[in-house]
Write a protein that holds these residues in place. Structure first.
Motif, PDB file in Angstrom:
ATOM      1  N   LEU A   1      22.673  15.016   9.374  1.00  0.00           N
ATOM      2  CA  LEU A   1      22.012  14.986   8.061  1.00  0.00           C
ATOM      3  C   LEU A   1      21.140  16.218   7.878  1.00  0.00           C
ATOM      4  O   LEU A   1      21.169  16.883   6.837  1.00  0.00           O
TER       5      LEU A   1
ATOM      6  N   VAL B   1      21.127   6.235   5.785  1.00  0.00           N
ATOM      7  CA  VAL B   1      21.395   7.623   6.181  1.00  0.00           C
ATOM      8  C   VAL B   1      22.848   7.993   5.921  1.00  0.00           C
ATOM      9  O   VAL B   1      23.143   9.073   5.412  1.00  0.00           O
TER      10      VAL B   1
ATOM     11  N   GLY C   1      18.405   1.100   8.884  1.00  0.00           N
ATOM     12  CA  GLY C   1      18.309   2.436   8.307  1.00  0.00           C
ATOM     13  C   GLY C   1      19.561   3.264   8.334  1.00  0.00           C
ATOM     14  O   GLY C   1      19.771   4.106   7.456  1.00  0.00           O
ATOM     15  N   PHE C   2      20.426   3.035   9.339  1.00  0.00           N
ATOM     16  CA  PHE C   2      21.574   3.937   9.422  1.00  0.00           C
ATOM     17  C   PHE C   2      22.488   3.818   8.206  1.00  0.00           C
ATOM     18  O   PHE C   2      23.159   4.781   7.824  1.00  0.00           O
TER      19      PHE C   2
ATOM     20  N   GLY D   1      21.553  11.774  12.689  1.00  0.00           N
ATOM     21  CA  GLY D   1      20.335  12.349  12.128  1.00  0.00           C
ATOM     22  C   GLY D   1      20.415  13.868  12.114  1.00  0.00           C
ATOM     23  O   GLY D   1      20.065  14.510  11.115  1.00  0.00           O
ATOM     24  N   VAL D   2      20.888  14.435  13.220  1.00  0.00           N
ATOM     25  CA  VAL D   2      21.023  15.888  13.287  1.00  0.00           C
ATOM     26  C   VAL D   2      22.010  16.366  12.225  1.00  0.00           C
ATOM     27  O   VAL D   2      21.798  17.378  11.549  1.00  0.00           O
TER      28      VAL D   2
ATOM     29  N   GLN E   1      24.393   1.590  25.677  1.00  0.00           N
ATOM     30  CA  GLN E   1      23.216   1.634  24.814  1.00  0.00           C
ATOM     31  C   GLN E   1      22.820   3.069  24.514  1.00  0.00           C
ATOM     32  O   GLN E   1      22.503   3.437  23.389  1.00  0.00           O
ATOM     33  N   GLN E   2      22.876   3.886  25.549  1.00  0.00           N
ATOM     34  CA  GLN E   2      22.511   5.278  25.360  1.00  0.00           C
ATOM     35  C   GLN E   2      23.511   5.978  24.457  1.00  0.00           C
ATOM     36  O   GLN E   2      23.144   6.829  23.649  1.00  0.00           O
TER      37      GLN E   2
ATOM     38  N   LEU F   1      23.599   7.828  16.998  1.00  0.00           N
ATOM     39  CA  LEU F   1      22.669   7.784  15.865  1.00  0.00           C
ATOM     40  C   LEU F   1      21.851   9.071  15.792  1.00  0.00           C
ATOM     41  O   LEU F   1      21.567   9.587  14.720  1.00  0.00           O
ATOM     42  N   MET F   2      21.498   9.603  16.950  1.00  0.00           N
ATOM     43  CA  MET F   2      20.768  10.870  16.970  1.00  0.00           C
ATOM     44  C   MET F   2      21.599  11.968  16.325  1.00  0.00           C
ATOM     45  O   MET F   2      21.098  12.761  15.535  1.00  0.00           O
TER      46      MET F   2
ATOM     47  N   ALA G   1      22.641   5.210  20.996  1.00  0.00           N
ATOM     48  CA  ALA G   1      21.476   5.982  20.560  1.00  0.00           C
ATOM     49  C   ALA G   1      21.860   7.439  20.318  1.00  0.00           C
ATOM     50  O   ALA G   1      21.414   8.060  19.353  1.00  0.00           O
ATOM     51  N   LEU G   2      22.696   7.959  21.191  1.00  0.00           N
ATOM     52  CA  LEU G   2      23.121   9.342  21.049  1.00  0.00           C
ATOM     53  C   LEU G   2      23.877   9.549  19.746  1.00  0.00           C
ATOM     54  O   LEU G   2      23.664  10.519  19.014  1.00  0.00           O
TER      55      LEU G   2
END
Lengths: 286, 310, 264
Positions: free
Chosen positions: B277, B219, B215-216, B274-275, B263-264, B270-271, B267-268
């Motif tokens: 976007l 995005v 998905g990224f 999203g923010v 890993q975090q 990618l978060m 995730a951060l």
């Protein structure tokens, strides 16, 4: 074959809950919520937090999980969808994709990608008239049917339900008849959150708690909503059952990993041939 | 250091291509393609499979372009029913289906292990040391060609018809434009560009697996299009650069957050994307550059928060 | 049932439109308390736009709307409904996928949330007495009604919360002649109980028959106010309707409005 039908019915009930949630928000906001998969995941993890993290019994954890996700849904509405503007449904669509991204990765950030399970005792499967079903399936059936009954009651018999149906039918007229859209939208998100949290909990109970738990159901959920006529919560109930059964029956001839592939084909066909849904519960167009 | 820079630039170029494709599909024709990553993967896998089986890279690329364009045309049939939501749903589901096939059909795609050792095109003509740079040059050339062609389309009657469609498809239909045919063409053209980018991706990395087409990718493309201003190809190039810079920059985040593991950090990142976007959608839905078109006092369905420029 | 308070609707210097240009330009007039006022004008004059501003569905760029002595310009549609404004849109004026009974119920419960079951029943009975055609089919979906019946339901819904002012956008549009007379007679009956009525109506003969006052809107501007019986006889009206230039500024027979009339 009968076993497949039974399994399909149960998995269909499970798909129906988020499909109903999808239709409810589609009705009042006029866009499909692409974050529904991520919301399921979030619901599963929040409940996991209450159950395994805080040590609450599963029922209490479920309750808190529902309330928490309802709150999250309303917060997202205020932080994301309302600022984007309720009229621009394409931008809302893209926004929901952003929300999905944030939720899913928030979960990954906090909990990592390992697979977890709820603190549940494992019970032996039961037999009934030659069909096998396990405790999880029974719980799923009871919870989902209860939830659907409650939603049906709310929609048909309460002022909130009438307001939701009115906005879905004609938002401008609803305003003129005194319905405050933003308030009703908030309540709709709350309901959607409750349903999605339940679905997340049930799915995770049946499988495991992991970051993709909701995303794996996304296509099935959309297929269910579309088959029943997206925006029609009662249609979504039936649509869920249909998709569940179709997917389960397909495993008799196809490898199980292609379940969602089957739903994709059903989805594409319905959208191409009869986007208002198969069930003849065609809503009277404006 | 230059190696890293070259690598980033190559990704920027590929992202820009995806952005240009989405610009034609969504920016110009109003068709929401949530399955962009799936089409990208389709292009990449086609080129990879053919290449590994010995096909000439030009043929492999051509096949990737053709197949992706054809798949796009077919999927776009879902838009026969006017509502954009339906196409969005269908493309998303299509991407899922592609992912499933990629994961499960080991004999074809290598499953989750992917395809390795994809032969690099022209590697025998160019010295090993300069290959990355030369490949970047090829990509840039491809980007320029794509840009020129798409710009020509935007300014041609076809482009105007697409924009009429985007603004009000009922009106456009009554003007005699064959709505479905226009949409399929726009989507297929975009699909062709995506296929090309996919092939280049496969040749560049020489190793592909399903995880690269998640998905990224979609995005990023949406962010690039929104940041650059929907429909504007020049703006898109700026948008793509901006987005890539932010993304690459955020890679260094974990240096500032020692308490966070790798890993975090991922995730951060990618978060934050999203923010990012979401923030773009709220505050800059029309992007920075304005669209090639007379703004005849036409405040379209812009939200109350958008800046009214020009 | 007579309502206690009769309120006038006052439109003061309203300029409004969509986008950057105004459709309605500095419109001012008074819909007298307890009277029926009709806004007439050629197509595209901006009548619907003006009505949307009064209802709250469109924000005016300039100007003020008063209901009685309250300034309602800043209120959103639900608040205006609570303040006593009833509205019947021209199209899409009922909830098609809900039953007639539900339509009537919704029309009441959100504007008068604190009323009792008895009050709701009384309101519904009043509406059904006005439109007996609806009584027998409370469970039917509103979308299956004929045009005339739908219009009756729409008006009935607007009346459920006992508004002090009723706004109607072309109540006779698309109706057969029999229904047109019936509809406008119902409007007159409602008005007799004290409800101020402001409506847009293209059927001028019928409008003049039931109205007290006429407002002429041409090209977004108020061209004058007339007493209904004198409206169709005035040659200025015909020429304005057909777009002629108004040279004669001689006074029309008007009541005293707060800002006078618009000039051509």
């Amino acid at each position: 074959m009968a076993q497949a039908l039974l399994n399909g019915l149960v998995s269909g009930l499970l798909i129906a809950l988020p499909a109903i949630a999808l239709s409810l928000t589609y009705g009042v906001l006029n866009f499909p919520n692409f974050a529904i998969g991520a919301m399921i995941t979030a619901g599963a993890y929040i409940t996991y937090f209450f159950n395994v993290g805080l040590g609450l019994p599963l029922v209490a954890a479920a309750l808190f999980g529902c309330l928490a996700l309802a709150l999250v849904a309303v917060v997202v509405q205020h932080l994301v969808y309302r600022p984007i503007g309720t009229d621009d449904h394409i931008t809302l669509l893209v926004g929901s994709m952003g929300v999905a991204f944030v939720l899913e990765n928030l979960v990954r950030f906090v909990y990592g990608a390992e697979v977890r399970t709820f603190a549940l005792s494992v019970a032996r499967p039961m037999m009934w008239q030659g069909l096998r079903f396990n405790q999880e399936q029974l719980i799923i059936a009871v919870v989902t049917v209860t939830a659907m009954a409650v939603i049906a009651l709310v929609l048909k018999r309460t002022a909130l339900g009438r307001a939701m149906r009115a906005i879905s039918d004609n938002p401008a007229l609803a305003e003129v008849r005194g319905i405050r859209r933003h308030r009703i939208v908030d309540w709709t998100w709350g309901l959607s959150g409750v349903l999605t949290a339940l679905a997340g909990l049930l799915i995770a109970m049946d499988t495991t708690v992991e970051p993709l738990v909701g995303a794996n159901y996304l296509v099935s959920i959309f297929a269910a909503a579309v088959v029943g006529g997206i925006g029609n919560p009662f249609g979504s109930m039936a649509g869920g059952l249909i998709i569940g059964i179709v997917e389960e029956l397909s495993t008799l001839v196809l490898p199980t990993t292609y379940r969602q592939g089957v739903s994709f084909i059903v989805l594409a066909l319905v959208l191409f041939l009869r986007p208002s849904g198969l069930l003849g519960t065609a809503r009277i167009k404006r | 250091m230059t190696g890293y820079l070259v690598s980033i630039l190559t990704f920027v170029v590929l992202a820009a291509m995806l952005g240009l494709a989405l610009n034609i599909q969504w920016g110009q024709a109003g068709m929401v393609n949530f399955g962009l990553a799936g089409f990208y993967g389709l292009g990449a896998y086609t080129a990879a499979i053919l290449s590994v089986s010995g096909a000439n890279p030009a043929i492999a690329t051509g096949a990737a372009i053709a197949l992706t364009a054809a798949a796009s045309a077919i999927v776009s049939l879902a838009s026969i029913r006017l509502r954009e939501d339906y196409l969005a749903i269908t493309t998303l589901a299509f991407a899922e289906a592609v992912r499933l096939v990629a994961l499960n059909e080991q004999w074809l795609t290598g499953g989750s292990n992917g395809i390795r050792d994809i032969p690099r095109p022209f590697v025998s003509y160019i010295g090993g040391g300069n290959y990355e740079l030369a490949f970047l040059a090829i990509c840039v050339a491809a980007l320029l060609i794509v840009f020129v062609v798409l710009e020509a389309i935007v300014r041609a009657p076809f482009g105007r018809a697409l924009r009429a469609l985007r603004e009000d498809d009922v009106v456009a239909a009554t003007l005699g434009k064959d709505v479905l045919s226009l949409r399929m063409k726009a989507f297929a053209v975009g699909g062709a560009v995506i296929g090309l980018a996919g092939a280049l991706h496969a040749f560049y990395l020489t190793y592909i697996d399903p995880g690269q087409f998640a998905g990224f990718v979609t995005v990023y493309a949406f962010m690039a299009v929104i940041a650059g201003g929907k429909g504007s190809n020049r703006g898109l190039l700026i948008g793509a650069c901006t987005v890539m810079v932010l993304l690459e920059g955020s890679r260094f985040l974990k240096d500032f957050l020692p308490f966070v593991n790798a890993q975090q950090a991922a995730a951060l990142r990618l978060m934050l994307i999203g923010v990012g976007l979401i923030l773009l959608l709220i505050f800059r839905p029309n992007g920075i550059a304005s669209e090639y078109r007379l703004q005849v006092g036409n405040r379209s369905r812009a939200s109350a928060h958008s800046n009214s420029q020009t | 049932m007579n309502i206690a308070l009769q309120e006038a609707i006052s439109v003061e210097a309203i300029s409004a439109g969509y986008g950057s240009s105004d459709i309605v330009r500095s419109a001012s007039f008074n819909a007298g308390a307890g009277r029926i006022t009709t806004i007439a004008g050629p197509n595209g004059a901006g009548k619907s736009t003006l009505m949307k501003v009064v209802v709250g569905l469109l924000r005016p760029r300039l100007g003020r709307i008063m209901l009685g002595d309250r300034d309602i310009t800043r209120l959103d549609p639900p608040s205006r409904a609570a303040a006593g404004l009833g509205y019947v849109p021209q199209e899409h004026n009922v909830f098609k996928n809900m039953s007639i009974g539900e339509n009537l119920r919704i029309a009441h419960e959100f504007i008068r949330p604190r009323s009792s079951v008895a009050e709701f029943a009384a309101a519904r009975d009043r509406v059904l007495a006005l439109f007996p055609d609806l009584a027998g089919r409370l469970n039917g979906l509103a979308g299956t009604l004929s045009g005339g019946q739908r219009q009756m339901l729409a008006i009935g819904c607007a009346l459920m919360p006992s508004p002090t002012a009723l706004l109607l956008d072309e109540p006779s549009a698309g109706l057969s002649p029999r229904y047109v007379a019936e509809m406008l007679d119902a409007v007159r009956i409602v008005n007799e109980s004290g409800v101020t009525v402001l409506m847009i109506e293209q059927n001028l003969v019928e409008a003049v028959r039931v109205s007290h006052d006429m407002v002429l809107l041409v090209g977004g501007e108020v061209k004058g106010l007339w007493l209904a019986p004198e409206f169709l006889d005035d040659p200025k009206v015909t020429s304005l309707f057909l777009g002629g230039v108004q040279h004669d500024n001689a006074a029309h027979p008007t009541r005293e409005g707060p800002h006078g009339t618009g000039t051509s």
